[in-house]
Design an enzyme around this catalytic site. Structure first.
Site, PDB file in Angstrom:
ATOM      1  N   ARG A 106      32.111 -47.975 -22.136  1.00  0.00           N
ATOM      2  CA  ARG A 106      31.543 -46.783 -21.486  1.00  0.00           C
ATOM      3  C   ARG A 106      32.689 -45.839 -21.179  1.00  0.00           C
ATOM      4  NH1 ARG A 106      27.582 -45.680 -16.402  1.00  0.00           N
ATOM      5  NH2 ARG A 106      26.138 -46.181 -18.067  1.00  0.00           N
ATOM      6  N   HIS A 133      23.829 -42.161 -25.281  1.00  0.00           N
ATOM      7  CA  HIS A 133      23.611 -43.314 -24.394  1.00  0.00           C
ATOM      8  C   HIS A 133      22.521 -44.189 -25.040  1.00  0.00           C
ATOM      9  CE1 HIS A 133      23.736 -45.769 -20.967  1.00  0.00           C
ATOM     10  NE2 HIS A 133      23.162 -45.014 -20.061  1.00  0.00           N
ATOM     11  N   GLN A 136      20.375 -47.030 -23.301  1.00  0.00           N
ATOM     12  CA  GLN A 136      19.381 -46.487 -22.366  1.00  0.00           C
ATOM     13  C   GLN A 136      18.081 -46.167 -23.109  1.00  0.00           C
ATOM     14  OE1 GLN A 136      19.648 -45.726 -18.798  1.00  0.00           O
ATOM     15  NE2 GLN A 136      17.450 -45.541 -19.114  1.00  0.00           N
ATOM     16  N   ASP A 229      17.283 -36.050 -15.987  1.00  0.00           N
ATOM     17  CA  ASP A 229      18.576 -36.708 -15.727  1.00  0.00           C
ATOM     18  C   ASP A 229      19.335 -35.794 -14.760  1.00  0.00           C
ATOM     19  OD1 ASP A 229      20.959 -38.177 -15.941  1.00  0.00           O
ATOM     20  OD2 ASP A 229      21.506 -37.319 -17.890  1.00  0.00           O
ATOM     21  N   CYS A 270      16.797 -41.933 -16.268  1.00  0.00           N
ATOM     22  CA  CYS A 270      17.726 -43.039 -16.558  1.00  0.00           C
ATOM     23  C   CYS A 270      18.352 -43.596 -15.285  1.00  0.00           C
ATOM     24  CB  CYS A 270      18.804 -42.558 -17.533  1.00  0.00           C
ATOM     25  SG  CYS A 270      19.639 -41.063 -16.990  1.00  0.00           S
ATOM     26  N   ARG A 315      16.709 -52.261 -18.959  1.00  0.00           N
ATOM     27  CA  ARG A 315      18.106 -52.194 -19.427  1.00  0.00           C
ATOM     28  C   ARG A 315      18.608 -53.602 -19.729  1.00  0.00           C
ATOM     29  NH1 ARG A 315      21.312 -48.124 -18.248  1.00  0.00           N
ATOM     30  NH2 ARG A 315      22.329 -48.864 -20.144  1.00  0.00           N
TER      31      ARG A 315
HETATM   32  N1  NVA Z   1      24.044 -37.848 -18.048  1.00  0.00           N
HETATM   33  C1  NVA Z   1      24.385 -38.885 -17.114  1.00  0.00           C
HETATM   34  C2  NVA Z   1      23.747 -40.175 -17.483  1.00  0.00           C
HETATM   35  C3  NVA Z   1      23.954 -41.299 -16.507  1.00  0.00           C
HETATM   36  C4  NVA Z   1      23.297 -42.576 -16.910  1.00  0.00           C
HETATM   37  C5  NVA Z   1      25.899 -39.025 -17.055  1.00  0.00           C
HETATM   38  O1  NVA Z   1      26.538 -39.054 -18.116  1.00  0.00           O
HETATM   39  O2  NVA Z   1      26.452 -39.092 -15.947  1.00  0.00           O
HETATM   40  N1   CP Z   2      21.330 -45.390 -16.443  1.00  0.00           N
HETATM   41  C1   CP Z   2      22.596 -45.846 -16.372  1.00  0.00           C
HETATM   42  O1   CP Z   2      23.326 -45.920 -17.356  1.00  0.00           O
HETATM   43  O2   CP Z   2      22.962 -46.246 -15.129  1.00  0.00           O
HETATM   44  P1   CP Z   2      24.431 -46.660 -14.661  1.00  0.00           P
HETATM   45  O3   CP Z   2      25.275 -45.417 -14.718  1.00  0.00           O
HETATM   46  O4   CP Z   2      24.252 -47.183 -13.273  1.00  0.00           O
HETATM   47  O5   CP Z   2      24.950 -47.694 -15.599  1.00  0.00           O
END
Ligand code: NVA
Ligand code: CP
Length: 338
Positions: A106, A133, A136, A229, A270, A315
């Protein structure tokens, strides 16, 4: 269409049949979990979980899934590894590839996760990049299937910043699975034209429909799913809040939006979500800009139409399926009876 030894970097790399196969395995693994049947499909393996950004769901899903699969996870947090600072991505990949059977990543650019996969020689799973992602989306699609029985033809409306990982990935996923995707937002926030063109090509083959609409009433009418989101994603500068709030407030998911969509409509996110003042960032934004919620109202988030926690649970089951299907041969997977 064996996925054994493949990486899972973005949904564009997979056929609709392969995505279906992953969802099917997730559903089987979910049933095993609910019945308390142990299987330890990946017994004796070890995986690295590299997080350059924070996480609750993704990290927990990978770690619990590792336990259920009989694997040992090693978590590398956003600060304490050498990666990127003292050691290049290519060198890190070659080290991790010698020690682990698979790597989750990540972080920031998609090119990083692609390079990890290219150089490590083991399956790499994208746990979120700025662009995509994909784990997700598998969870989201399993949830939609559970609630509606099918994905094909379902209308999913994404409201908010559709140029980032979630908007991009949902558009790709909907194109692959023959769904009706609508990006409902200010045109500044539509996905980039190159990705739209790629998705249009996929849509031609699958019967999917893609639309980009600024008018909320028109876009959300008869939606099966309304998805949103956060307005500012991890890694973005805090200075963008003011502009985002101004641009995206008209695209907040409110009770009026859900009513316009109809009773059949489900709300998805998400997570994490800013729907009240019970977070540090939520409070800070309230003090600065006077708004008590951002992308979704608390009423919608807590309503019966909201299926966000089913989505969060999924998830675990979908991430488990992705690791199992890429680390085990077909015979091993087939040993799991449905
Ligand atoms: N768009 C958000 C998704 C989090 C799961 C981010 O990248 O912070
Ligand atoms: N939806 C998601 O990826 O959550 P986290 O950032 O908590 O992993």
């Amino acid at each position: 269409m064996s996925l054994y030894k493949k990486s899972f970097l973005k949904l564009l790399d997979f056929t609709p049949q392969e995505i279906e196969k992953m969802l099917e395995l997730a559903s089987t693994l979910k049933a095993y979990k609910k019945k308390g049947i142990a299987h330890k499909l990946c017994e004796g393996k070890s995986v690295a979980l590299v997080f350059e950004k924070t996480s609750t769901r993704t990290r927990c899903a990978f770690e619990v899934a590792c336990n259920d699969l009989g694997m040992h996870p090693v978590y590398l947090d956003p600060k304490s590894s050498q990666m990127g600072k003292k050691e290049s991505i290519a060198d890190t990949a070659r080290v991790l590839g010698r020690m682990f059977d698979g790597i989750e990543y990540r972080g920031f650019g998609q090119t990083i996760v692609e390079e990890l996969a290219d150089k490590s020689g083991v399956p790499v799973w994208n746990g979120l990049t700025d662009e995509f992602h994909p784990t997700q989306i598998l969870a989201d699609f399993l949830t939609i299937q559970e609630h509606f029985g099918t994905l094909k033809g379902k209308k999913l409306v994404y409201m908010g910043d559709a140029r980032y990982n979630m908007g991009n990935s949902l558009m790709v996923g909907c194109a692959k699975m023959g769904m009706h995707f609508v990006a409902c937002t200010n045109k500044k926030y539509f996905p980039n034209s190159e990705l739209i063109a790629q998705c249009e090509e996929v849509a031609c083959a699958t019967g999917a429909k893609l639309e980009f609409v600024e008018d909320v009433e028109k876009a959300t009418k008869n939606a099966d799913v309304i998805y949103t989101d956060v307005w500012v994603s991890m890694g973005e500068d805090a200075s963008v809040w003011q502009e985002r709030i101004a641009d995206l407030t008209p695209y907040r998911v409110t009770e009026a939006v859900m009513k316009n969509a109809g009773e059949q409509c489900r709300f998805m996110h998400c997570l994490p979500a800013f729907h009240d003042l019970n977070t540090e960032v939520g409070k800070e934004i309230y003090e600065k800009f006077g708004i008590d919620c951002m992308e979704v109202t608390d009423g919608v988030f807590e309503s019966k139409q909201s299926i966000v926690f089913d989505e969060a649970e999924n998830r675990l089951h979908t991430i488990k399926a992705v690791m199992a299907i890429t680390l085990c041969d077909e015979e091993k997977i087939a040993s799991l009876k449905k």
